[in-house]
Design a protein around this motif. Structure first.
Motif, PDB file in Angstrom:
ATOM      1  N   TYR A  13      34.099  29.066 -24.563  1.00 56.73           N
ATOM      2  CA  TYR A  13      33.617  30.001 -25.580  1.00 56.73           C
ATOM      3  C   TYR A  13      33.619  31.450 -25.091  1.00 56.73           C
ATOM      4  N   SER A  14      34.132  32.316 -25.952  1.00 57.02           N
ATOM      5  CA  SER A  14      34.168  33.745 -25.642  1.00 57.02           C
ATOM      6  C   SER A  14      33.571  34.542 -26.788  1.00 57.02           C
ATOM      7  N   LYS A  15      32.612  35.381 -26.481  1.00 55.13           N
ATOM      8  CA  LYS A  15      31.999  36.234 -27.500  1.00 55.13           C
ATOM      9  C   LYS A  15      32.968  37.299 -28.002  1.00 55.13           C
ATOM     10  N   ASN A  16      34.052  37.498 -27.272  1.00 54.15           N
ATOM     11  CA  ASN A  16      35.060  38.487 -27.669  1.00 54.15           C
ATOM     12  C   ASN A  16      36.066  37.919 -28.674  1.00 54.15           C
ATOM     13  N   LYS A  17      35.923  36.627 -28.992  1.00 52.73           N
ATOM     14  CA  LYS A  17      36.809  35.994 -29.961  1.00 52.73           C
ATOM     15  C   LYS A  17      36.008  35.576 -31.195  1.00 52.73           C
ATOM     16  N   THR A  18      36.725  35.311 -32.285  1.00 55.48           N
ATOM     17  CA  THR A  18      36.086  34.831 -33.507  1.00 55.48           C
ATOM     18  C   THR A  18      36.114  33.313 -33.510  1.00 55.48           C
ATOM     19  N   LEU A  19      34.945  32.702 -33.476  1.00 54.78           N
ATOM     20  CA  LEU A  19      34.847  31.246 -33.454  1.00 54.78           C
ATOM     21  C   LEU A  19      34.956  30.693 -34.880  1.00 54.78           C
ATOM     22  N   LEU A  20      35.797  29.668 -35.035  1.00 51.47           N
ATOM     23  CA  LEU A  20      35.938  28.981 -36.316  1.00 51.47           C
ATOM     24  C   LEU A  20      35.746  27.483 -36.104  1.00 51.47           C
ATOM     25  N   VAL A  21      35.156  26.841 -37.080  1.00 56.32           N
ATOM     26  CA  VAL A  21      35.088  25.380 -37.137  1.00 56.32           C
ATOM     27  C   VAL A  21      36.001  24.934 -38.270  1.00 56.32           C
ATOM     28  N   TRP A  22      36.958  24.043 -37.957  1.00 55.08           N
ATOM     29  CA  TRP A  22      37.914  23.569 -38.958  1.00 55.08           C
ATOM     30  C   TRP A  22      37.552  22.125 -39.305  1.00 55.08           C
ATOM     31  N   GLY A  23      37.119  21.929 -40.554  1.00 57.57           N
ATOM     32  CA  GLY A  23      36.748  20.599 -41.018  1.00 57.57           C
ATOM     33  C   GLY A  23      35.285  20.542 -41.410  1.00 57.57           C
ATOM     34  N   ALA A  24      35.011  19.926 -42.545  1.00 57.75           N
ATOM     35  CA  ALA A  24      33.643  19.855 -43.057  1.00 57.75           C
ATOM     36  C   ALA A  24      33.213  18.417 -43.321  1.00 57.75           C
ATOM     37  N   GLY A  25      33.778  17.490 -42.527  1.00 61.01           N
ATOM     38  CA  GLY A  25      33.325  16.104 -42.590  1.00 61.01           C
ATOM     39  C   GLY A  25      32.065  15.935 -41.754  1.00 61.01           C
ATOM     40  N   LYS A  26      31.778  14.707 -41.383  1.00 61.50           N
ATOM     41  CA  LYS A  26      30.551  14.410 -40.647  1.00 61.50           C
ATOM     42  C   LYS A  26      30.478  15.178 -39.333  1.00 61.50           C
ATOM     43  N   LYS A  27      31.575  15.136 -38.551  1.00 61.07           N
ATOM     44  CA  LYS A  27      31.569  15.823 -37.251  1.00 61.07           C
ATOM     45  C   LYS A  27      31.536  17.338 -37.424  1.00 61.07           C
ATOM     46  N   GLY A  28      32.266  17.837 -38.407  1.00 62.68           N
ATOM     47  CA  GLY A  28      32.255  19.269 -38.654  1.00 62.68           C
ATOM     48  C   GLY A  28      30.862  19.766 -38.997  1.00 62.68           C
ATOM     49  N   LYS A  29      30.151  18.989 -39.805  1.00 61.19           N
ATOM     50  CA  LYS A  29      28.793  19.370 -40.173  1.00 61.19           C
ATOM     51  C   LYS A  29      27.852  19.317 -38.963  1.00 61.19           C
ATOM     52  N   GLU A  30      28.030  18.308 -38.107  1.00 64.05           N
ATOM     53  CA  GLU A  30      27.184  18.203 -36.915  1.00 64.05           C
ATOM     54  C   GLU A  30      27.415  19.393 -35.978  1.00 64.05           C
ATOM     55  N   ILE A  31      28.693  19.758 -35.790  1.00 65.34           N
ATOM     56  CA  ILE A  31      29.014  20.915 -34.951  1.00 65.34           C
ATOM     57  C   ILE A  31      28.401  22.173 -35.554  1.00 65.34           C
ATOM     58  N   ALA A  32      28.542  22.334 -36.854  1.00 61.03           N
ATOM     59  CA  ALA A  32      27.996  23.513 -37.529  1.00 61.03           C
ATOM     60  C   ALA A  32      26.487  23.610 -37.326  1.00 61.03           C
ATOM     61  N   LYS A  33      25.779  22.497 -37.507  1.00 60.08           N
ATOM     62  CA  LYS A  33      24.319  22.497 -37.335  1.00 60.08           C
ATOM     63  C   LYS A  33      23.924  22.885 -35.911  1.00 60.08           C
ATOM     64  N   LYS A  34      24.673  22.377 -34.940  1.00 62.73           N
ATOM     65  CA  LYS A  34      24.352  22.674 -33.538  1.00 62.73           C
ATOM     66  C   LYS A  34      24.617  24.153 -33.215  1.00 62.73           C
ATOM     67  N   LEU A  35      25.692  24.700 -33.758  1.00 62.63           N
ATOM     68  CA  LEU A  35      25.993  26.113 -33.527  1.00 62.63           C
ATOM     69  C   LEU A  35      24.941  27.012 -34.185  1.00 62.63           C
ATOM     70  N   ILE A  36      24.536  26.649 -35.386  1.00 60.86           N
ATOM     71  CA  ILE A  36      23.497  27.415 -36.088  1.00 60.86           C
ATOM     72  C   ILE A  36      22.195  27.388 -35.280  1.00 60.86           C
ATOM     73  N   LYS A  37      21.858  26.215 -34.766  1.00 62.39           N
ATOM     74  CA  LYS A  37      20.632  26.075 -33.980  1.00 62.39           C
ATOM     75  C   LYS A  37      20.677  26.945 -32.734  1.00 62.39           C
ATOM     76  N   LYS A  38      21.889  27.137 -32.188  1.00 56.29           N
ATOM     77  CA  LYS A  38      22.051  27.955 -30.985  1.00 56.29           C
ATOM     78  C   LYS A  38      22.274  29.429 -31.317  1.00 56.29           C
ATOM     79  N   ASN A  39      22.203  29.773 -32.612  1.00 54.03           N
ATOM     80  CA  ASN A  39      22.402  31.155 -33.066  1.00 54.03           C
ATOM     81  C   ASN A  39      23.781  31.704 -32.705  1.00 54.03           C
ATOM     82  N   ILE A  40      24.775  30.845 -32.819  1.00 53.23           N
ATOM     83  CA  ILE A  40      26.156  31.248 -32.537  1.00 53.23           C
ATOM     84  C   ILE A  40      26.891  31.431 -33.864  1.00 53.23           C
TER      85      ILE A  40
END
Length: 335
Positions: A241-268
Motif C-alpha cells: 500500500y502506498s498513500k501516493n497512489k489511488t487505492l481501488l477495490v474492484w468487485g462488490a461481492g461478499k469479499k469485496g464488501k468485507e475488504i471495503a468494511k475493513k478499509l473503512i474501519k482503518k480510515n483508508i
C-alpha cells in the motif's frame, strides 16, 4: 554433495490411520542425514504408540509432548529442539516422495542462502480428490515449475506447508514459527515474500498431500476464509500500500464488501468499482459504486481485485494490461 543435517519438523495429533505411511516415507528417503522432531499435540489415539516403534529402532527420530496446545506451539517446540542446518516441515498424514529431501537440499546447496526450495504436490484421497483441490494443485504446481509463486500470493497460499526447505539462518531471519498468526502456513509464506527469499523452480512432484474429511485445514476455525482475508489485507497494507497512489477495490461481492468494511474501519480512502449494472451508482457503506472504466482517469492506481470468476479475471487482466497497469506492482488478485 555435502551432507548437512536436515531437520524435519512434524506436529501430530490423532493420525493413527496414516502415521505409518508418513514415517515410512521419511525412512525411505534417498538422502539419509536427517532428523525428525515429532511433537505430539495431545493425541488421544494410538499415534504416539505408533511412533514409539520407530524411535526405538532409529535414533534419527525423536518425539516429545507439546508443552502448549495447537499446531503453532508444536512447531515452535519442534524448531527449538532441532539441530539441522536446513529446516523443513512435514504433515503427519502425508507421504514424501523418496527423493524429496535430496532434491530440495541439492537445490538449496546450488542456489545458496536467501532461497527456498519447493516442489510440486499431488493430492490423493480414498474417495477421490474434489475439483477445488485439483484446481489448487494445478495452480500451485504451475507457479512452482517456474518459481513465480509470489506473483499470486494474494490469491492463496503459494508455499505448500509440507513441501519447502530453507537454510536455518534464513528461517531465523523471517522469524521462524514465532508469530502466533493463523493460518500459520500462509503467514510464513508472506514472511518469506517480505524478506525476499526467492523460490527455486522445481518441475518434480515431491510431496503427496492427503485429503480427508477430518483433516485440520477442513475442520479448524483457524483455516476459515475470514482468516485468509485478514492476513491478505494486513500484509497488503504493510508491504504494498502506498498513500501516493489511488487505492481501488474492484468487485462488490461478499469479499469485496468485507475488504471495503475493513478499509473503512482503518480510515483508508478508496474508490470502489465493478461491472455489475445493478450495483453501479448505488451507495454501499456510504461509498458510491462506479464503473471500472473510471480507471482511465486515475493516475497511479493501486487495485485490489476481489472477482473470483476465472474468465472475468482474464478479462480484467487484459483490460488493465492495455492501460499499462502491471500485476503485483499495481494490481493484486485477492481471490
Amino acid at each position: 554433495m555435502n551432507t548437512p543435517l536436515v531437520s524435519i519438523l512434524i506436529p501430530f495429533k490423532n493420525v493413527e490411520k496414516f502415521f505409518d505411511d508418513c514415517i515410512t516415507s521419511i525412512i525411505s528417503q534417498t538422502y539419509t542425514n536427517w532428523e525428525v522432531i515429532a511433537i505430539n499435540d495431545h493425541s488421544t489415539d494410538k499415534s504416539a504408540k505408533i511412533l514409539e516403534k520407530y524411535t526405538a529402532k532409529d535414533n534419527r527420530i525423536k518425539t516429545t509432548l507439546n508443552t502448549g496446545k495447537g499446531i503453532i506451539n508444536a512447531l515452535q517446540l519442534a524448531y527449538k529442539l532441532s539441530n539441522g542446518s536446513y529446516i523443513t516441515r512435514m504433515d503427519s498424514d502425508d507421504i514424501m516422495k523418496p527423493e524429496k529431501i535430496e532434491v530440495m537440499l541439492s537445490s538449496l546447496l546450488k542456489s545458496g542462502k536467501k532461497h527456498i526450495a519447493v516442489g510440486k504436490v499431488k493430492y490423493f484421497a480414498e474417495n477421490g480428490v474434489n475439483e477445488g483441490y485439483k484446481k489448487y494443485e494445478a495452480w500451485l504446481n504451475k507457479l512452482t515449475s517456474i518459481g513465480t509463486n509470489y506473483t499470486e500470493i494474494y490469491k492463496e497460499c503459494v508455499i505448500p506447508s509440507p513441501c519447502w526447505m530453507v537454510h536455518k539462518s534464513d528461517f531465523e531471519n523471517v522469524d521462524a514459527f514465532n508469530p502466533n498468526t493463523y493460518p500459520e502456513d500462509y503467514d510464513l509464506a508472506f514472511r518469506f515474500y517480505k524478506h525476499n527469499i526467492q523460490c527455486i523452480p522445481c518441475n518434480r512432484v515431491l510431496h503427496m498431500w492427503r485429503d480427508y474429511t477430518t483433516r485440520t485445514s477442513r475442520t479448524s476455525e483457524h483455516y476459515a476464509q475470514n482468516y485468509f482475508l485478514d492476513i491478505k489485507l494486513d500484509y497488503f497494507l504493510e508491504l504494498e500500500y502506498s498513500k501516493n497512489k489511488t487505492l481501488l477495490v474492484w468487485g462488490a461481492g461478499k469479499k469485496g464488501k468485507e475488504i471495503a468494511k475493513k478499509l473503512i474501519k482503518k480510515n483508508i480512502n478508496f474508490k470502489w468499482v465493478c461491472n455489475n449494472q445493478q450495483k453501479i451508482g448505488k451507495d454501499i457503506y456510504n461509498i458510491k459504486l462506479q464503473h471500472f472504466t473510471v480507471l482511465t482517469d486515475v493516475k497511479n492506481p493501486q487495485i485490489i481485485i476481489t472477482v473470483a470468476n476465472q474468465e472475468e479475471q482474464k478479462s480484467i487482466k487484459t483490460y488493465l494490461n492495455s492501460l499499462k497497469i502491471n500485476t503485483i506492482k499495481d494490481y493484486f488478485f485477492f481471490c
